[in-house]
Design a protein around this motif. Structure first.
Motif, PDB file in Angstrom:
ATOM      1  N   THR A 125       0.849  -1.187   0.000  1.00  0.00           N
ATOM      2  CA  THR A 125       0.000   0.000   0.000  1.00  0.00           C
ATOM      3  C   THR A 125       0.886   1.239   0.000  1.00  0.00           C
ATOM      4  O   THR A 125       2.079   1.163   0.276  1.00  0.00           O
ATOM      5  N   TYR A 131     -10.629  -6.033  -1.037  1.00  0.00           N
ATOM      6  CA  TYR A 131      -9.581  -5.016  -0.999  1.00  0.00           C
ATOM      7  C   TYR A 131      -8.232  -5.545  -1.490  1.00  0.00           C
ATOM      8  O   TYR A 131      -7.168  -5.170  -1.042  1.00  0.00           O
ATOM      9  N   ASP A 132      -8.302  -6.469  -2.471  1.00  0.00           N
ATOM     10  CA  ASP A 132      -7.103  -6.918  -3.157  1.00  0.00           C
ATOM     11  C   ASP A 132      -6.902  -5.999  -4.355  1.00  0.00           C
ATOM     12  O   ASP A 132      -7.859  -5.665  -5.060  1.00  0.00           O
ATOM     13  N   LEU A 133      -5.670  -5.612  -4.589  1.00  0.00           N
ATOM     14  CA  LEU A 133      -5.366  -4.771  -5.748  1.00  0.00           C
ATOM     15  C   LEU A 133      -5.531  -5.619  -7.009  1.00  0.00           C
ATOM     16  O   LEU A 133      -4.885  -6.660  -7.154  1.00  0.00           O
ATOM     17  N   TYR A 165      -9.388  -1.823  -6.597  1.00  0.00           N
ATOM     18  CA  TYR A 165      -9.500  -2.933  -5.651  1.00  0.00           C
ATOM     19  C   TYR A 165     -10.792  -3.705  -5.868  1.00  0.00           C
ATOM     20  O   TYR A 165     -11.790  -3.160  -6.324  1.00  0.00           O
TER      21      TYR A 165
END
Length: 188
Positions: free
Chosen positions: A87, A171-173, A167
């Motif tokens: 992040t 909330y995974d890229l 995302y």
């Protein structure tokens, strides 16, 4: 037919209204520096990024002297690129040190919430939906070796990618929207 046309027009206007945009201008000595193939030729003296944003609170900034990391970040989204594995790290409030982080392992996070909460020079203008700001750079700070690098001592090119992460629900890229890319080439 008329309903379809009106619906299409409404959708188009909604999309345009909520489009997230970032316009970036590079200036040095009060003059706009025009790039050639995304390469900005700069003197080894202070310069500034001027931003105009719409519906964009913040963005990530990958800055490195490693051409391979930059090249990997430009193409199709690749989770193996170090900037996409971590992040963002917020830099100093109000750009107090007039610097930019160089970091191979993670991006920086620059944002504007309001005039009292941002990562730009003092006195940005606007609202959360539409703002303008400047970020002056007098030196870089190499996070990997924990040292500042004065512009006059910089012998490498600096590769920049400013992007908005995408995302999924966990909330995974899963992707990125490139907002600005540049190679800064410094000359005496």
């Amino acid at each position: 037919m008329r309903k379809i046309g009106l619906t299409f027009l409404f959708c188009l206007l909604s999309f345009m209204t909520f489009a997230q945009t970032l316009k970036v201008v590079v200036k040095q000595d009060g003059k706009v520096i025009e790039p050639v193939n995304d390469v900005y030729d700069l003197k080894k003296s202070p310069f500034a990024f001027e931003f105009s944003a719409n519906n964009l609170e913040g963005f990530l900034v990958g800055a490195t002297t490693n051409k391979d990391i930059y090249a990997g970040a430009l193409g199709v989204f690749n989770t193996e690129v170090p900037w996409f594995q971590s992040t963002g790290m917020a830099e100093e409030m109000y750009n107090k040190d007039k610097e930019m982080f160089l970091m191979d392992s993670a991006p920086s996070y620059w944002y504007y919430t309001d005039a009292k909460d941002h990562r730009f020079d003092k006195n940005p203008k606007g609202t959360l939906k539409q703002w303008t700001a400047t970020r002056t750079i007098t030196r870089f700070y190499d996070i990997m070796v924990d040292q500042p690098i004065n512009l006059k001592d910089l012998n490498d090119r600096v590769y920049l990618l400013m992007y908005q992460p995408e995302y999924n629900a966990e909330y995974d890229l899963i992707g990125k929207k490139s907002l600005f890319q540049a190679t800064l080439r410094f000359k005496d």
